[in-house]
Write an enzyme that holds these catalytic residues in place. Sequence first.
Site, PDB file in Angstrom:
ATOM      1  N   MET A 180     -65.834  -1.039  52.084  1.00  0.00           N
ATOM      2  CA  MET A 180     -64.783  -0.270  52.756  1.00  0.00           C
ATOM      3  C   MET A 180     -64.640   1.047  52.004  1.00  0.00           C
ATOM      4  SD  MET A 180     -62.227  -3.461  53.423  1.00  0.00           S
ATOM      5  CE  MET A 180     -63.048  -4.393  52.118  1.00  0.00           C
ATOM      6  N   HIS A 221     -68.773  -6.261  51.279  1.00  0.00           N
ATOM      7  CA  HIS A 221     -68.104  -5.542  52.367  1.00  0.00           C
ATOM      8  C   HIS A 221     -67.663  -4.187  51.823  1.00  0.00           C
ATOM      9  CE1 HIS A 221     -64.419  -5.513  55.309  1.00  0.00           C
ATOM     10  NE2 HIS A 221     -65.290  -4.550  55.568  1.00  0.00           N
ATOM     11  N   ASP A 251     -62.897 -11.386  59.695  1.00  0.00           N
ATOM     12  CA  ASP A 251     -62.362 -11.095  58.366  1.00  0.00           C
ATOM     13  C   ASP A 251     -60.914 -10.608  58.442  1.00  0.00           C
ATOM     14  OD1 ASP A 251     -63.527  -8.787  55.741  1.00  0.00           O
ATOM     15  OD2 ASP A 251     -61.998 -10.345  55.772  1.00  0.00           O
ATOM     16  N   SER A 289     -63.097 -14.647  50.036  1.00  0.00           N
ATOM     17  CA  SER A 289     -63.007 -13.263  49.548  1.00  0.00           C
ATOM     18  C   SER A 289     -62.371 -13.258  48.157  1.00  0.00           C
ATOM     19  CB  SER A 289     -62.131 -12.420  50.481  1.00  0.00           C
ATOM     20  OG  SER A 289     -61.751 -11.228  49.811  1.00  0.00           O
ATOM     21  N   ASP A 333     -64.959  -7.581  48.451  1.00  0.00           N
ATOM     22  CA  ASP A 333     -64.344  -6.441  49.153  1.00  0.00           C
ATOM     23  C   ASP A 333     -64.293  -5.221  48.251  1.00  0.00           C
ATOM     24  OD1 ASP A 333     -62.229  -8.793  50.706  1.00  0.00           O
ATOM     25  OD2 ASP A 333     -63.614  -7.460  51.756  1.00  0.00           O
TER      26      ASP A 333
HETATM   27  C1  DX5 Z   1     -59.357  -6.768  53.951  1.00  0.00           C
HETATM   28  C2  DX5 Z   1     -60.608  -7.496  53.468  1.00  0.00           C
HETATM   29  C3  DX5 Z   1     -60.538  -8.976  53.728  1.00  0.00           C
HETATM   30  C4  DX5 Z   1     -59.375  -9.658  53.000  1.00  0.00           C
HETATM   31  C5  DX5 Z   1     -59.182 -11.056  53.548  1.00  0.00           C
HETATM   32  O1  DX5 Z   1     -59.590  -5.377  53.945  1.00  0.00           O
HETATM   33  O2  DX5 Z   1     -61.755  -7.006  54.106  1.00  0.00           O
HETATM   34  O3  DX5 Z   1     -61.772  -9.583  53.332  1.00  0.00           O
HETATM   35  O4  DX5 Z   1     -59.653  -9.723  51.623  1.00  0.00           O
HETATM   36  O5  DX5 Z   1     -58.024 -11.578  52.947  1.00  0.00           O
HETATM   37  P1  DX5 Z   1     -57.094 -12.625  53.747  1.00  0.00           P
HETATM   38  O6  DX5 Z   1     -57.994 -13.784  54.103  1.00  0.00           O
HETATM   39  O7  DX5 Z   1     -56.033 -12.972  52.761  1.00  0.00           O
HETATM   40  O8  DX5 Z   1     -56.588 -11.900  54.952  1.00  0.00           O
HETATM   41 ZN    ZN Z   2     -63.660  -8.111  53.695  1.00  0.00          ZN
END
Ligand code: DX5
Ligand code: ZN
Length: 227
Positions: free
Chosen positions: A75, A73, A182, A15, A42
């Site tokens: 969000m 992704h 994730d 990510s 993200d």
């Molecule tokens: C959180 C994101 C994840 C995050 C993962 O909302 O969707 O993809 O960036 O980061 P780590 O691996 O550090 O938890």
């Molecule tokens: Zn993510």
Amino acid sequence: MPESQQRPAPRLAPSILAADLGHLDTEIRRAGDGGADYIHIDVMDGRFVPNISIGLPVVEAARRATTLPLDVHLMIVEPERYIERFAEAGADLITVQVEACVHVHRTLQQIREAGCQAGLALNPGTPVSAIEETASLLDVVLVMSVNPGFGGQSFIPTSLSKIGRVRALLDAVNPAALIEVDGGIKPENARGIWQAGAGILVAGTAIFSPERSVADSIEAFRSVFID
Ligand code: DX5
Ligand code: ZN
């Protein structure tokens, strides 16, 4: 037969939320050279999640930097408003949050019509039943193992049981679909997450870390799956 010969080792999706965005091109190339399978992007709007991250220009920049599949992704609220633009920007897989979609069945059709693979993400508090009616339309189910919005959080342990229940649902209606997990994933917990049914692991801070190179971080994950 060793376990890892019964099922393929998981694919790895770094990510870039945790990457040095001032050197995005270099960071993405390092991930590709290190053997990543996807680049996870993200996108956060400050409304669906309490953080604002990156958007369309960064997807375009990532597209210029790599030939790896871009795993976007979203969000964001009302993701249906942006599917075509993220596809044009270079997304290969677009995952929307089921909680953000009023007409989720139509939005998944929209993603496929835009030429992308379709993913549906479930927050930790969202039951597996939320994807029962759409499971057959999916290429990927994204099981959030942290509450979305930030990197560097701890893996929520009850996610393991949820991964297993998602896998049981998909095996019944759409066995080719993969489970992506994730949030909070490290080499230390990666094997258990894979054993629970994960086919793609997202990792941000465990890969883009000041303590070691991207290549070494990816190698640390790969070595977990060598029996
Ligand atoms: C959180 C994101 C994840 C995050 C993962 O909302 O969707 O993809 O960036 O980061 P780590 O691996 O550090 O938890
Ligand atoms: Zn993510």
